[in-house]
Motif scaffolding. Structure first.
Motif, PDB file in Angstrom:
ATOM      1  N   GLU A 138       0.708  -1.247  -0.044  1.00  0.00           N
ATOM      2  CA  GLU A 138       0.098   0.032   0.215  1.00  0.00           C
ATOM      3  C   GLU A 138       0.910   1.153  -0.005  1.00  0.00           C
ATOM      4  O   GLU A 138       0.478   2.280  -0.802  1.00  0.00           O
ATOM      5  CB  GLU A 138      -0.960  -0.075   1.260  1.00  0.00           C
ATOM      6  CG  GLU A 138      -1.827   0.949   1.189  1.00  0.00           C
ATOM      7  CD  GLU A 138      -3.090   0.836   0.289  1.00  0.00           C
ATOM      8  OE1 GLU A 138      -3.448   1.920  -0.385  1.00  0.00           O
ATOM      9  OE2 GLU A 138      -3.336  -0.207  -0.051  1.00  0.00           O
ATOM     10  N   LYS A 139       1.975   1.345   0.896  1.00  0.00           N
ATOM     11  CA  LYS A 139       2.883   2.524   0.959  1.00  0.00           C
ATOM     12  C   LYS A 139       3.157   3.057  -0.518  1.00  0.00           C
ATOM     13  O   LYS A 139       3.498   4.011  -0.750  1.00  0.00           O
ATOM     14  CB  LYS A 139       3.858   2.136   1.952  1.00  0.00           C
ATOM     15  CG  LYS A 139       5.071   3.342   2.095  1.00  0.00           C
ATOM     16  CD  LYS A 139       6.054   2.995   2.985  1.00  0.00           C
ATOM     17  CE  LYS A 139       6.930   4.128   3.012  1.00  0.00           C
ATOM     18  NZ  LYS A 139       8.021   3.735   3.877  1.00  0.00           N
ATOM     19  N   TYR A 140       3.615   2.196  -1.272  1.00  0.00           N
ATOM     20  CA  TYR A 140       4.246   2.575  -2.581  1.00  0.00           C
ATOM     21  C   TYR A 140       3.111   2.156  -3.903  1.00  0.00           C
ATOM     22  O   TYR A 140       3.680   2.282  -5.069  1.00  0.00           O
ATOM     23  CB  TYR A 140       5.441   1.366  -2.823  1.00  0.00           C
ATOM     24  CG  TYR A 140       6.360   1.538  -2.033  1.00  0.00           C
ATOM     25  CD1 TYR A 140       7.392   2.498  -1.929  1.00  0.00           C
ATOM     26  CD2 TYR A 140       6.516   0.459  -0.977  1.00  0.00           C
ATOM     27  CE1 TYR A 140       8.314   2.534  -0.887  1.00  0.00           C
ATOM     28  CE2 TYR A 140       7.376   0.776   0.197  1.00  0.00           C
ATOM     29  CZ  TYR A 140       8.375   1.377   0.265  1.00  0.00           C
ATOM     30  OH  TYR A 140       9.432   1.682   1.204  1.00  0.00           O
ATOM     31  N   LEU A 141       2.098   2.222  -3.726  1.00  0.00           N
ATOM     32  CA  LEU A 141       1.000   2.022  -4.495  1.00  0.00           C
ATOM     33  C   LEU A 141       1.191   3.074  -5.692  1.00  0.00           C
ATOM     34  O   LEU A 141       1.264   4.149  -5.369  1.00  0.00           O
ATOM     35  CB  LEU A 141      -0.502   2.268  -4.201  1.00  0.00           C
ATOM     36  CG  LEU A 141      -1.572   1.852  -5.046  1.00  0.00           C
ATOM     37  CD1 LEU A 141      -1.619   0.253  -5.419  1.00  0.00           C
ATOM     38  CD2 LEU A 141      -2.929   2.172  -4.205  1.00  0.00           C
ATOM     39  N   THR A 150       9.551  -4.212 -15.232  1.00  0.00           N
ATOM     40  CA  THR A 150       9.981  -3.529 -14.026  1.00  0.00           C
ATOM     41  C   THR A 150       9.247  -2.337 -13.809  1.00  0.00           C
ATOM     42  O   THR A 150       8.901  -1.366 -14.729  1.00  0.00           O
ATOM     43  CB  THR A 150      11.528  -3.336 -14.174  1.00  0.00           C
ATOM     44  OG1 THR A 150      12.270  -2.967 -12.898  1.00  0.00           O
ATOM     45  CG2 THR A 150      12.052  -2.375 -15.208  1.00  0.00           C
ATOM     46  N   GLN A 151       8.769  -2.119 -12.385  1.00  0.00           N
ATOM     47  CA  GLN A 151       8.365  -0.732 -12.076  1.00  0.00           C
ATOM     48  C   GLN A 151       8.843  -0.185 -10.729  1.00  0.00           C
ATOM     49  O   GLN A 151       9.219  -0.955  -9.970  1.00  0.00           O
ATOM     50  CB  GLN A 151       6.934  -1.209 -11.925  1.00  0.00           C
ATOM     51  CG  GLN A 151       6.013  -1.566 -13.321  1.00  0.00           C
ATOM     52  CD  GLN A 151       4.666  -1.855 -13.053  1.00  0.00           C
ATOM     53  OE1 GLN A 151       4.125  -2.342 -11.863  1.00  0.00           O
ATOM     54  NE2 GLN A 151       3.830  -1.586 -13.884  1.00  0.00           N
ATOM     55  N   GLU A 152       8.964   1.221 -10.449  1.00  0.00           N
ATOM     56  CA  GLU A 152       9.405   1.752  -9.389  1.00  0.00           C
ATOM     57  C   GLU A 152       8.660   2.838  -9.002  1.00  0.00           C
ATOM     58  O   GLU A 152       7.961   3.632  -9.726  1.00  0.00           O
ATOM     59  CB  GLU A 152      10.836   2.137  -9.744  1.00  0.00           C
ATOM     60  CG  GLU A 152      11.497   2.684  -8.573  1.00  0.00           C
ATOM     61  CD  GLU A 152      12.972   2.922  -8.615  1.00  0.00           C
ATOM     62  OE1 GLU A 152      13.432   3.737  -7.996  1.00  0.00           O
ATOM     63  OE2 GLU A 152      13.625   1.969  -9.291  1.00  0.00           O
ATOM     64  N   SER A 153       8.176   2.756  -7.849  1.00  0.00           N
ATOM     65  CA  SER A 153       7.433   3.969  -7.022  1.00  0.00           C
ATOM     66  C   SER A 153       8.504   4.614  -6.073  1.00  0.00           C
ATOM     67  O   SER A 153       9.149   3.753  -5.393  1.00  0.00           O
ATOM     68  CB  SER A 153       6.217   3.181  -6.452  1.00  0.00           C
ATOM     69  OG  SER A 153       5.424   4.383  -5.794  1.00  0.00           O
TER      70      SER A 153
END
Length: 171
Positions: free
Chosen positions: A11-14, A134-137
């Motif tokens: 949740e923190k990085y949604l 690859t995905q980054e928040s």
């Protein structure tokens, strides 16, 4: 109809709730998820195919191969080495995608503080194909500054990582 697997987000990085988010994907032929997984999880291979990473170390021992809950440090995008920890690690298996993610943090005053989750999904597809997502928040003022740059250095840097990873695994 085919449904593709997706990144599992805490949740923190949604995506869309932080200060910067990027998503990159590549699909290649003639290479397996297992082969890609080797080059992704063995950090001693990274500098051989990706020029935006340096100073990889393991402050608590272990490495160079990533595994669940492993702490490591690395420099990227001009930041001082970030403190990272593997939070998801599932090797690819028949019909099951490989999943890898780590958090990376930089402490300090608000203008330097950075908190990210970088996630990977590696899976075999029908027709002798492999998919790498690859995905980054990112959360923090440095992330917001990166998000404003054009072209977006995070988007371009991660595409370079994917392209290099696929080339290395295909060699």
């Amino acid at each position: 109809m085919t449904t593709q697997n997706a990144i599992t987000w805490p949740e923190k990085y949604l995506p869309g709730t932080g200060d910067n988010f990027v998503s990159n994907e590549v699909i290649g032929r003639g290479v397996t998820a297992d082969r890609v997984w080797h080059y992704l999880t063995d950090t001693s291979e990274w500098e051989g195919y990706y020029d935006n990473v340096a100073d990889i170390s393991f402050p608590d021992g272990g490495g160079p191969v990533l595994k669940a809950d492993l702490a490591f440090r690395f420099g990227t995008f001009g930041f001082p080495p970030l403190d990272a920890r593997v939070v998801e690690f599932q090797a690819p298996a028949d019909g099951v995608p490989g999943r890898l993610s780590w958090t990376a943090k930089q402490d300090g005053p608000p203008e330097e503080r950075l908190d990210v989750l970088h996630a990977w999904l590696v899976e075999d597809l029908p027709g002798d194909r492999v998919r790498i997502l690859t995905q980054e928040s990112q959360i923090g003022r440095p992330a917001a500054a990166l998000a404003e740059e054009r072209p977006n250095p995070m988007l371009n840097g991660h595409q370079s990582w994917l392209d290099g990873l696929l080339r290395a695994a295909s060699a």
